[in-house]
Design an enzyme around this catalytic site. Structure first.
Site, short mmCIF file in Angstrom:
data_model
loop_
_atom_site.label_atom_id
_atom_site.label_comp_id
_atom_site.label_asym_id
_atom_site.label_seq_id
_atom_site.Cartn_x
_atom_site.Cartn_y
_atom_site.Cartn_z
N SER A 7 -8.64 -11.33 59.70
CA SER A 7 -8.06 -12.72 59.76
C SER A 7 -8.79 -13.84 59.26
CB SER A 7 -7.86 -12.76 61.34
OG SER A 7 -7.56 -14.05 61.59
N HIS A 30 -4.59 -10.96 57.19
CA HIS A 30 -4.21 -11.63 58.46
C HIS A 30 -3.93 -13.19 58.27
CE1 HIS A 30 -2.36 -11.07 62.56
NE2 HIS A 30 -2.90 -12.08 62.63
N ASP A 32 -3.29 -16.47 60.49
CA ASP A 32 -2.83 -16.99 61.92
C ASP A 32 -2.24 -18.45 61.73
OD1 ASP A 32 -3.35 -14.81 63.79
OD2 ASP A 32 -5.37 -15.02 62.93
N MET A 34 -0.73 -21.48 63.79
CA MET A 34 -0.72 -22.17 64.96
C MET A 34 -0.16 -23.40 65.13
SD MET A 34 -4.22 -20.58 66.48
CE MET A 34 -4.87 -19.02 66.23
N MET A 65 2.18 -18.08 65.31
CA MET A 65 2.16 -18.40 66.83
C MET A 65 2.74 -19.88 67.08
SD MET A 65 -1.43 -16.98 67.22
CE MET A 65 -1.64 -16.66 65.44
N MET A 134 -1.01 -8.24 71.05
CA MET A 134 -2.33 -9.26 71.43
C MET A 134 -3.17 -8.73 72.49
SD MET A 134 -1.62 -11.56 69.35
CE MET A 134 -3.28 -12.36 69.78
N GLY A 139 -4.70 -17.91 70.11
CA GLY A 139 -4.88 -19.37 70.15
C GLY A 139 -6.25 -19.64 69.53
N PHE A 140 -7.18 -18.66 69.73
CA PHE A 140 -8.62 -18.94 69.35
C PHE A 140 -8.99 -17.56 68.94
CE2 PHE A 140 -7.58 -22.31 72.25
CZ PHE A 140 -7.77 -23.24 71.83
N GLY A 142 -12.78 -14.98 68.49
CA GLY A 142 -13.91 -14.81 69.15
C GLY A 142 -13.85 -14.55 70.71
N ASP A 172 -4.56 -7.19 67.94
CA ASP A 172 -5.16 -8.46 67.47
C ASP A 172 -5.85 -9.23 68.48
OD1 ASP A 172 -5.52 -10.83 66.13
OD2 ASP A 172 -3.58 -11.34 65.92
N GLY A 174 -10.24 -9.65 69.58
CA GLY A 174 -11.52 -9.09 70.53
C GLY A 174 -12.13 -7.86 69.94
N GLY A 194 -11.30 -10.94 63.12
CA GLY A 194 -11.54 -12.36 62.62
C GLY A 194 -13.23 -12.40 62.66
N SER A 195 -13.48 -12.80 63.81
CA SER A 195 -14.97 -13.27 64.07
C SER A 195 -16.10 -11.97 63.82
CB SER A 195 -15.28 -13.66 65.27
OG SER A 195 -14.75 -12.86 66.42
C1 DX5 Z 1 -5.87 -15.06 67.74
C2 DX5 Z 1 -5.40 -14.81 66.63
C3 DX5 Z 1 -6.35 -13.71 65.86
C4 DX5 Z 1 -7.68 -14.05 65.77
C5 DX5 Z 1 -8.68 -12.76 65.92
O1 DX5 Z 1 -4.75 -15.84 68.33
O2 DX5 Z 1 -4.18 -14.08 66.42
O3 DX5 Z 1 -5.87 -13.02 64.64
O4 DX5 Z 1 -8.35 -14.47 64.74
O5 DX5 Z 1 -9.82 -13.10 66.15
P1 DX5 Z 1 -11.18 -12.18 66.99
O6 DX5 Z 1 -11.29 -10.96 65.98
O7 DX5 Z 1 -12.33 -13.06 66.67
O8 DX5 Z 1 -10.63 -12.04 68.17
ZN ZN Z 2 -3.21 -12.96 64.59
#
Ligand code: DX5
Ligand code: ZN
Length: 220
Positions: A7, A30, A32, A34, A65, A134, A139-140, A142, A172, A174, A194-195
């Site tokens: 992501s 991916h 995202d 928002m 989202m 989810m 929303g975020f 990490g 998706d 954590g 993502g992170s």
């Molecule tokens: C959160 C996003 C995710 C996010 C995952 O709202 O939908 O796709 O980027 O990021 P990590 O892997 O850091 O949790």
């Molecule tokens: Zn996502």
């Protein structure tokens, strides 16, 4: 083997082309989206997707989202999405939205927030190419994975088996090097990260994920 979908939410946006190139071996990318309404954060829109489309052959996995996603499906399809996922909580007529996605030439996905029950998709499961579970509140990047999600995916796997559809399951939020093995064992098809991918060296992090997944398969 389960697939990793990087992501770009945690990527360095000033070097987006480079960041995308560094994970080009991943089949999915991916994205995202928002809107600051459905989730308390704002990211990017179709313009960004259109410009990165020129630098990637990956499957663009667009995660909307946003409120009233039906208003923007065609625009996100035209920008270069291959798969569009909407939130069940954001669309009053989700069945219609799924048809809209398919008519725009994309594969259709529906996403469920952590508090949303699997019962909500019982009547549409056969129409879906993908269900995005989810594992954090959207929303975020990490955030910490909500453990209960693991049981939810196991249940969903059974639901899919019973309905004999080919629907894929994606998780998706954590996911990290410590919990990925446990998550893969649920039978999930795609893991978003993502992170864990974009903090540090993305190519190396992607290989590290794959190595863990390969080793855990050998143990079986
Ligand atoms: C959160 C996003 C995710 C996010 C995952 O709202 O939908 O796709 O980027 O990021 P990590 O892997 O850091 O949790
Ligand atoms: Zn996502």
């Amino acid at each position: 083997m389960v697939k990793i979908a990087p992501s770009i939410l945690s990527a360095d946006f000033s070097r987006l082309k480079e960041e995308i190139t560094s994970v080009k071996s991943a089949e999915y990318l991916h994205l995202d989206i928002m809107d600051g309404r459905f989730v308390p954060n704002i990211t990017f829109g179709p313009v960004v997707i259109k410009s990165i489309r020129q630098h990637s052959n990956q499957i663009f996995d667009t995660h909307l989202m946003i409120e009233e996603p039906e208003r923007y499906i065609e625009e996100f399809a035209r920008a270069g999405s291959d798969l569009i996922t909407v939130h069940i909580e954001a669309s009053n007529h989700v069945h219609r939205t799924i048809q809209l996605i398919k008519n725009s030439g994309c594969k259709a996905g529906v996403s469920l927030n952590p508090a949303t029950s699997l019962n909500t998709i019982e009547n549409i499961i056969d129409d879906l190419d993908l269900i995005l579970i989810m594992s954090v509140n959207p929303g975020f990047g990490g955030q910490k994975l909500i453990l209960k999600t693991i049981d939810k995916i196991k249940k969903l796997k059974l639901m899919i088996k019973e309905s004999s559809t080919e629907t894929l399951i994606e998780i998706d939020g954590g996911v990290n090097f410590k919990n990925v093995e446990k998550i893969a064992k649920t039978g999930v098809d795609i893991i978003v990260s993502g992170s864990t991918i974009f903090v540090g060296d993305p190519t190396e992090n992607l290989s590290k994920f794959r190595k863990i997944l390969r080793n855990s398969e050998q143990v079986e």
